[in-house]
Design an enzyme around this catalytic site. Structure first.
Site, PDB file in Angstrom:
ATOM      1  CB  CYS A 176      -0.948  -0.009   1.189  1.00 12.51           C
ATOM      2  SG  CYS A 176      -0.161  -0.534   2.716  1.00 12.51           S
TER       3      CYS A 176
ATOM      4  CG  HIS B 281      -0.805   4.001   4.734  1.00 14.59           C
ATOM      5  ND1 HIS B 281      -1.477   3.643   5.881  1.00 14.59           N
ATOM      6  CD2 HIS B 281      -0.248   2.851   4.257  1.00 14.59           C
ATOM      7  CE1 HIS B 281      -1.334   2.335   6.092  1.00 14.59           C
ATOM      8  NE2 HIS B 281      -0.601   1.829   5.107  1.00 14.59           N
TER       9      HIS B 281
END
Ligand code: A2P
Length: 335
Positions: free
Chosen positions: A129, A242
């Protein structure tokens, strides 16, 4: 229009649930949905397109008649069932790290290297990711000015460690607020009101597994095996997106204005860069979005051809579920 028989492995998990929602949102043509999970989930069901679908236990025979199998149940399960998928003729789209660095497995971010999909042999890997969220905004800058070095520090949310890790952050915050003892089960350290180095093992080179994934996978996706990258991966008490502080050095000078212009037209990117309002990418605003938010676009004053950025991207969507469904859309010619 054709429609497809799809197995979702890890359908009860944080990414699996987002895969179901993404298939619905994208109106992906699904003729059969098979949610698979551990024996613990047998007897439970998932919601899909307004109906309840019974969860089945993951076993080799589950892939008979399946066109695409989307795996988000960890690398061990992916390794264990890859052969069964292949035998059944199902294309495996794998969110785990199991096969990412194998030469014959394409590692694909559709905004960057969709051409690599042509070379698959039944398994396609979705990158880490943090590597996806780094790559999407950097790729158009790389094409314009040639990136010679990347320095990245991540601010990674609990969602990367799964649904139970998200629940742990919430329960620790609740315990803190009510003066109860704080329990740790998933993360090695308290996640609420704390920040710690990523909870993966440190390798021989002094980098943790997450940092090595960001470095190696970015090089593979960009087809730049020697690109210099330094990464520092950190967990922060954020639920699901994130963020990354990024500094790049480019071959030719790239002004912040030109970078902003390039990024404003780039696929998968949304510029959020208001100096007047001090409004820049934030994980809360990135959550639920397919695009990676990019801002704080400014010169690196310490280097003549350096540029600094700050990005936030939904780890569960672009960092996993959406990237996987997007790959499937490319394969069936929907994108
Ligand atoms: P289950 O809910 O039955 O444990 P997350 O990443 O959010 O922690 O989710 C992990 C996913 O992987 C869940 O859907 C979980 O199913 C699934 N899973 C974990 N272990 C196994 C296993 N041994 N076999 C099949 N699925 C598994």
């Amino acid at each position: 229009m054709n429609s497809y028989r799809i197995a979702v492995v890890g359908a009860t998990g944080a990414v699996g649930q987002e895969i179901l929602r993404t298939l619905e949102r994208r109106n992906f043509p699904v003729s059969l949905l098979k949610p698979l999970a551990s024996s613990r989930s047998v007897g439970k069901s998932v919601e899909f397109n307004g109906a309840k679908v019974q969860i089945e236990e993951l076993r080799a025979s589950a892939f008979e008649g399946i066109d695409f199998a989307l795996f988000s149940a960890g690398a061990t399960r992916s390794r264990e069932y890859a052969e069964a998928c292949k035998k059944a003729g199902a294309v495996m789209i794998d969110n785990s790290s199991a096969f990412r660095m194998k030469d014959d497995v394409p590692l694909v971010v559709p905004e960057i290297n969709p051409g690599d999909l042509k070379k698959h042999h039944g398994i396609i890997s979705v990158p880490n990711c943090s590597a996806i969220i780094l790559g999407v905004p950097l790729w158009p800058l790389h094409q314009a000015a040639g990136i010679e070095r990347i320095i990245v520090s991540t601010y990674q949310s609990a969602s990367g460690a799964g649904a139970q890790a998200m629940a742990e952050l919430e329960s620790q915050a609740r315990a803190h607020a009510t003066g109860q003892p704080i329990k740790r089960e998933i993360f090695p350290h308290q996640i609420a009101f704390n920040v710690f180095s990523h909870n993966t093992a440190i390798a021989e080179n002094g980098y943790n597994e997450e940092e090595n994934k960001v470095i190696e996978e970015t090089r593979k996706i960009f087809h730049e095996p020697n690109l210099p990258i330094v990464a520092t991966c950190i967990r922060v008490p954020v639920l699901r997106a994130h963020s990354e502080s990024i500094v790049i050095e480019t071959k030719r000078d790239l002004s912040p204005e030109e970078a902003r212009e390039i990024l404003s037209k780039a696929p998968g990117v949304k510029v959020v860069d208001s100096r007047e309002k001090n409004h820049f990418p934030m994980p809360l605003e990135a959550s639920g979005q397919h695009d990676v938010l990019v801002g704080r676009i400014r010169r690196d004053l310490s280097h003549p051809r350096g540029l600094a950025l700050f990005v936030s991207g939904d780890q569960l969507l672009k960092g996993a579920a959406w990237n996987a469904v997007q790959i499937m859309e490319y394969l069936v010619g929907k994108s």
